[in-house]
Design an enzyme around this catalytic site. Structure first.
Site, short mmCIF file in Angstrom:
data_model
loop_
_atom_site.label_atom_id
_atom_site.label_comp_id
_atom_site.label_asym_id
_atom_site.label_seq_id
_atom_site.Cartn_x
_atom_site.Cartn_y
_atom_site.Cartn_z
N THR A 93 53.12 -25.82 -25.17
CA THR A 93 52.62 -24.85 -26.13
C THR A 93 51.86 -25.53 -27.27
O THR A 93 52.18 -26.67 -27.65
CB THR A 93 53.78 -24.03 -26.72
OG1 THR A 93 53.32 -23.25 -27.82
CG2 THR A 93 54.91 -24.92 -27.21
N TYR A 120 61.39 -23.79 -31.58
CA TYR A 120 60.64 -23.59 -30.34
C TYR A 120 59.69 -24.76 -30.08
O TYR A 120 59.71 -25.37 -29.01
CB TYR A 120 59.85 -22.28 -30.43
CG TYR A 120 58.91 -22.04 -29.29
CD1 TYR A 120 59.37 -21.92 -27.98
CD2 TYR A 120 57.53 -21.92 -29.51
CE1 TYR A 120 58.49 -21.69 -26.93
CE2 TYR A 120 56.65 -21.69 -28.47
CZ TYR A 120 57.14 -21.58 -27.18
OH TYR A 120 56.26 -21.35 -26.15
#
Length: 314
Positions: free
Chosen positions: A124, A146
């Site tokens: 990501t 995250y």
């Protein structure tokens, strides 16, 4: 050719499974159908996949995967993860589902399928930190659980490549949107609230955040183009997104225009860990994958509104 996709009933992975199946590959999926969001949406996605001939193993990546690896795979796309920036998700959940799950999967790959052509780790842009506007050579600076745990997962996979145990690449995705987007994500939530005349929670300052909003179909094309290029991209980290940048506010305006409705706003305080700006630098993807995103922002949002209406309104 056999291909395994983790998180198969999820947003991006379900589109990838369909695309690969349409190209004639034997596609297998793994999903644990957890309740992070409404399982009904995942079941809808899974039902669509079954009609395309995709076989799905309903199993948690932190469990015994021996049954999954009775099949020999040529490629594995690892998309399963604890997603997003959430104030209700604990560090333990991110560690369990992003780090431990990735390592368990890798352990089973090494034991049963170490000769596969490529392990494709899906990472990501959140690994870059508050501003994801750089190329792949810049050191990551994640600011969220995250981002930090997805970076750790990426490095676990690449460590096996560096020690010549596995062929691995890692693909860092940018702000993907489109049909099947998770219900708590920006555009699905926005479309739902507009259809139902409900207030939309807008975090302070987020309307000015700049994003490389990338249509899921373009992302899938980039991911599927990896097949056959494993020698070229082994060990590589590659950004995948669009170099077109729009603000969240512009996206909100576009959806209101498409639906011809005015949004009710529920103003919220700023959200910790939100990126301020992303602008995908995709020169490497263009060069190595011949990648070229083609879907305009408005065209992609129209497809997302159409999908939501077909699945949940009509």
């Amino acid at each position: 050719m056999n291909i395994l996709v983790t998180g198969a009933a999820g947003f991006i992975a379900s589109h990838l499974c369909e695309d690969l199946a349409s190209k004639g590959f034997n596609v297998y999926g793994i999903d644990n159908f957890n309740d992070y969001y409404d399982v009904k949406l995942k079941r809808l996605n899974a039902a669509d996949l079954l009609t395309k001939g995709v076989k799905i193993f309903e199993v948690d990546l932190n469990s015994d995967l021996a049954e999954v690896f009775k099949v020999k795979y040529d490629y594995i796309y690892h998309l399963a993860a604890q997603p997003g920036i959430s104030t209700t998700t604990s560090l333990e959940e991110y560690v369990t589902n992003n780090i431990y799950a990735t390592q368990n999967l890798l352990d089973f790959v090494l034991k049963y399928n170490a000769d596969l052509k490529m392990f494709v780790n899906i990472a990501t842009s959140s690994v870059y930190g508050l501003e994801a506007t750089v190329d792949e050579t810049v050191p990551p600076q994640p600011v969220s659980f995250y981002g930090a745990t997805k970076l750790a997962a990426e490095q676990l996979a690449l460590a096996l490549q560096r020690t010549n145990k596995l062929k691995v690449c890692s693909i860092r995705l940018y702000s993907v949107y489109g049909p099947r987007e998770r219900p708590e994500k920006l555009y699905t939530l926005l479309v739902e609230n507009l259809f139902n005349n409900k207030p939309f929670p807008l975090f302070e300052g987020s309307d000015k955040h700049e994003r490389s909003f990338t249509y899921v179909g373009d992302i899938v094309e980039g991911l599927s183009s990896i097949i056959g290029k494993e020698e070229l991209i082994n060990g590589e980290i590659i950004n995948l997104g669009t170099d077109e940048v729009n603000t969240t506010g512009q996206g909100i305006e576009l959806v209101q225009k498409i639906m011809n409705k005015q949004l009710l706003i529920d103003h919220k305080p700023p959200r910790k860990g939100d990126q301020q700006r992303t602008a995908a630098v995709i020169d490497k993807a263009r060069k190595l994958l011949d990648y070229s995103p083609k879907t305009s922002f408005e065209e992609g949002l129209k497809e997302q509104v159409k999908w939501f209406k077909e699945k949940f309104i009509d």
